[in-house]
Design a protein around this motif. Sequence first.
Motif, mmCIF file in Angstrom:
data_model
loop_
_atom_site.group_PDB
_atom_site.id
_atom_site.type_symbol
_atom_site.label_atom_id
_atom_site.label_comp_id
_atom_site.label_asym_id
_atom_site.label_seq_id
_atom_site.Cartn_x
_atom_site.Cartn_y
_atom_site.Cartn_z
ATOM 1 N N LYS A 117 0.831 -1.197 0.000
ATOM 2 C CA LYS A 117 0.000 0.000 0.000
ATOM 3 C C LYS A 117 0.867 1.248 0.000
ATOM 4 C CE LYS A 117 -4.002 -2.113 2.246
ATOM 5 N NZ LYS A 117 -4.943 -2.065 3.390
ATOM 6 N N LYS A 118 0.435 2.231 -0.760
ATOM 7 C CA LYS A 118 1.194 3.471 -0.904
ATOM 8 C C LYS A 118 0.344 4.642 -0.406
ATOM 9 C CE LYS A 118 3.578 1.473 -4.863
ATOM 10 N NZ LYS A 118 2.820 0.214 -4.870
ATOM 11 N N PRO A 119 0.995 5.709 0.062
ATOM 12 C CA PRO A 119 0.253 6.808 0.684
ATOM 13 C C PRO A 119 -0.362 7.801 -0.295
ATOM 14 C CG PRO A 119 2.591 7.272 0.768
ATOM 15 C CD PRO A 119 2.460 5.886 0.171
ATOM 16 N N ASN A 120 -0.073 7.672 -1.583
ATOM 17 C CA ASN A 120 -0.513 8.662 -2.560
ATOM 18 C C ASN A 120 -2.006 8.548 -2.843
ATOM 19 O OD1 ASN A 120 2.277 7.332 -3.348
ATOM 20 N ND2 ASN A 120 2.433 9.544 -3.663
ATOM 21 N N LYS A 121 -2.709 9.658 -2.723
ATOM 22 C CA LYS A 121 -4.155 9.661 -2.943
ATOM 23 C C LYS A 121 -4.499 9.617 -4.430
ATOM 24 C CE LYS A 121 -5.888 11.885 1.265
ATOM 25 N NZ LYS A 121 -6.691 10.704 1.668
ATOM 26 N N VAL A 122 -5.692 9.121 -4.699
ATOM 27 C CA VAL A 122 -6.244 9.085 -6.045
ATOM 28 C C VAL A 122 -7.533 9.895 -6.023
ATOM 29 C CG1 VAL A 122 -7.203 7.629 -7.853
ATOM 30 C CG2 VAL A 122 -5.283 6.788 -6.462
ATOM 31 N N ILE A 123 -7.577 10.976 -6.803
ATOM 32 C CA ILE A 123 -8.765 11.822 -6.886
ATOM 33 C C ILE A 123 -9.479 11.490 -8.195
ATOM 34 C CG2 ILE A 123 -9.664 14.155 -6.674
ATOM 35 C CD1 ILE A 123 -7.795 13.390 -4.395
ATOM 36 N N LEU A 124 -10.692 10.965 -8.094
ATOM 37 C CA LEU A 124 -11.459 10.581 -9.275
ATOM 38 C C LEU A 124 -12.591 11.572 -9.513
ATOM 39 C CD1 LEU A 124 -11.673 6.713 -8.710
ATOM 40 C CD2 LEU A 124 -10.026 7.989 -10.106
ATOM 41 N N MET A 125 -12.611 12.148 -10.701
ATOM 42 C CA MET A 125 -13.628 13.120 -11.075
ATOM 43 C C MET A 125 -14.809 12.382 -11.700
ATOM 44 S SD MET A 125 -12.335 15.868 -10.016
ATOM 45 C CE MET A 125 -10.772 16.628 -9.562
ATOM 46 N N VAL A 126 -15.871 12.206 -10.917
ATOM 47 C CA VAL A 126 -16.981 11.357 -11.360
ATOM 48 C C VAL A 126 -18.327 12.083 -11.285
ATOM 49 C CG1 VAL A 126 -15.804 9.205 -10.819
ATOM 50 C CG2 VAL A 126 -17.128 10.323 -9.042
ATOM 51 N N PHE A 160 -6.155 0.846 -9.794
ATOM 52 C CA PHE A 160 -5.319 1.584 -8.845
ATOM 53 C C PHE A 160 -4.938 0.684 -7.666
ATOM 54 C CE2 PHE A 160 -6.695 5.610 -10.855
ATOM 55 C CZ PHE A 160 -5.468 6.258 -10.890
ATOM 56 N N ALA A 161 -5.893 -0.099 -7.187
ATOM 57 C CA ALA A 161 -5.628 -0.980 -6.046
ATOM 58 C C ALA A 161 -4.557 -2.010 -6.380
ATOM 59 C CB ALA A 161 -6.916 -1.674 -5.611
ATOM 60 N N GLU A 162 -4.504 -2.457 -7.620
ATOM 61 C CA GLU A 162 -3.480 -3.423 -8.032
ATOM 62 C C GLU A 162 -2.075 -2.884 -7.791
ATOM 63 O OE1 GLU A 162 -3.756 -4.844 -12.005
ATOM 64 O OE2 GLU A 162 -5.838 -5.506 -11.789
ATOM 65 N N TYR A 163 -1.916 -1.573 -7.932
ATOM 66 C CA TYR A 163 -0.602 -0.953 -7.760
ATOM 67 C C TYR A 163 -0.396 -0.433 -6.337
ATOM 68 C CZ TYR A 163 -0.097 -1.262 -12.799
ATOM 69 O OH TYR A 163 0.023 -1.732 -14.096
ATOM 70 N N GLY A 164 -1.339 -0.694 -5.454
ATOM 71 C CA GLY A 164 -1.180 -0.293 -4.057
ATOM 72 C C GLY A 164 -1.695 1.089 -3.730
ATOM 73 N N PHE A 165 -2.342 1.754 -4.692
ATOM 74 C CA PHE A 165 -2.905 3.083 -4.447
ATOM 75 C C PHE A 165 -4.363 2.896 -4.014
ATOM 76 C CE2 PHE A 165 0.389 3.706 -7.740
ATOM 77 C CZ PHE A 165 1.261 4.499 -7.011
#
Length: 348
Positions: A117-126, A160-165
Motif C-alpha cells: 500500500k502506498k500513501p498517494n491519494k487518487v482523486i477521481l472526477m466522477v 489503482f488498487a493493483e498498484y497499491g494506491f
Amino acid sequence: MRDIQDIIVRSCITIKQALGIIDKSSKQILLVIDENEKLIGTLNDGDIRRGLLGGISLEDEIEKIYFKNPTVASINDTKESIIRLAASKKIHQIPLVDSDGKLVGLDILDELIGKKKKPNKVILMVGGLGTRLRPLTENTPKPMLMVGHKPILQTIVEKFAEYGFVDIVMCVNYKSNIIQEYFGDGSLFGVNIEYVFEEKRMGTAGALSLLKEIPSEPFFVMNGDLLTNVNFEHLFHYHLSNNAIATMCVREYDFQVPYGVVNIENGKIMSIKEKPVQKFFVSAGIYMLNPEVVKHVSKDTFYDMPTLFEKLIEQNYNTLSFPIREYWMDIGRIEEYERANNEYGDVF
C-alpha cells in the motif's frame, strides 16, 4: 529516481566501491548508466563473485564484469506484463527505461506481487452528466455504466488498487447516491473511499479546491469515464524522477485530412500533399500533481485541468507529459461505449 539514486553508478568505479554500495543498499543490485543517463548494464553480488573467481582484483573497474545485456521493461509496460517477463526470465528485479533508453526506475517482483500500500491519494472526477451517452445516462451516472459486467468506475478503482494506491477520493455530483450506495467506504473493494460533493459542476480541476485536506504526497487525478491499462506506478516514478510539479498523460491522436493540402506562399503553389495525416498529442485525462498545485486552483468556480496547466506553464513550473501507449479508451459516445464492451474481455 529518488528511490534508486543510491544504486546508480558509472562503469568507472572499482569493484571494491561497488561492493560497498551494494552492502549499504537493500536492493542488492547496481544500475550502470552512461554520461547520457542511459542504462548500459547491471551489477549484482553474483557478477562480482564470478569476477573474483576469475582472477579480477577488487581495485579493477566494474567495466570488466558488469552485465551488459540486462532485461529491461518500458515505463509503458503494464504490471502484469512485467510480472510475466520477470517470471519467464527467472529474475526478481527489472530496470525501467523510457523510450530513449534512459533509466527511470526499478521494479521488484516481490513488491509487484505483494501489492504494498502506498500513501498517494487518487482523486477521481466522477460528477459529469454524460449527456452524449443519453439515453444510457438518464438514470445512471456515466462512471457507473456497465462495461465488462461491472461499472467503469469499479475497473478504475481495481486498477489503482493493483498498484497499491488505495486511498481514493471521489468527487461526485450527478446522481451521486448511486455511486455511494455501490462503493460505500470502499472496504468491499480493498480501498478507502471518501466523497467530495460538488454542489455545482466544477470541471476537471475545480473540485480540487473542495478537498477536505490537501494531500501530503504527490497524487493522481483521473476522469471517471476512462478505461486504461496504464502502469500507474511507472507514472508515479516518472513524475518523481523528473522533479515535475504536474504531469499530464497524453495520447497520440491521428487525423487524416480528406483532401489534398496545398502549400501556398505569396499566392504561388509550392507543393501539394494528398490526404496528409496530422498527428497531435491530446490529454488522456490522467494526471499526477504535487500538493502545492492545489493552491493554484480557483475556489468555488468551474476550472478545467488544461487551464490549470496553462497557469503553471505561464509561471515556468516544470510540467511534463507522460505518453500512454497502453490501452486507453475515453467513453464519451455510444460507439465508444460499445467498442469498450467488445474489447474489455481481451484487455482486462
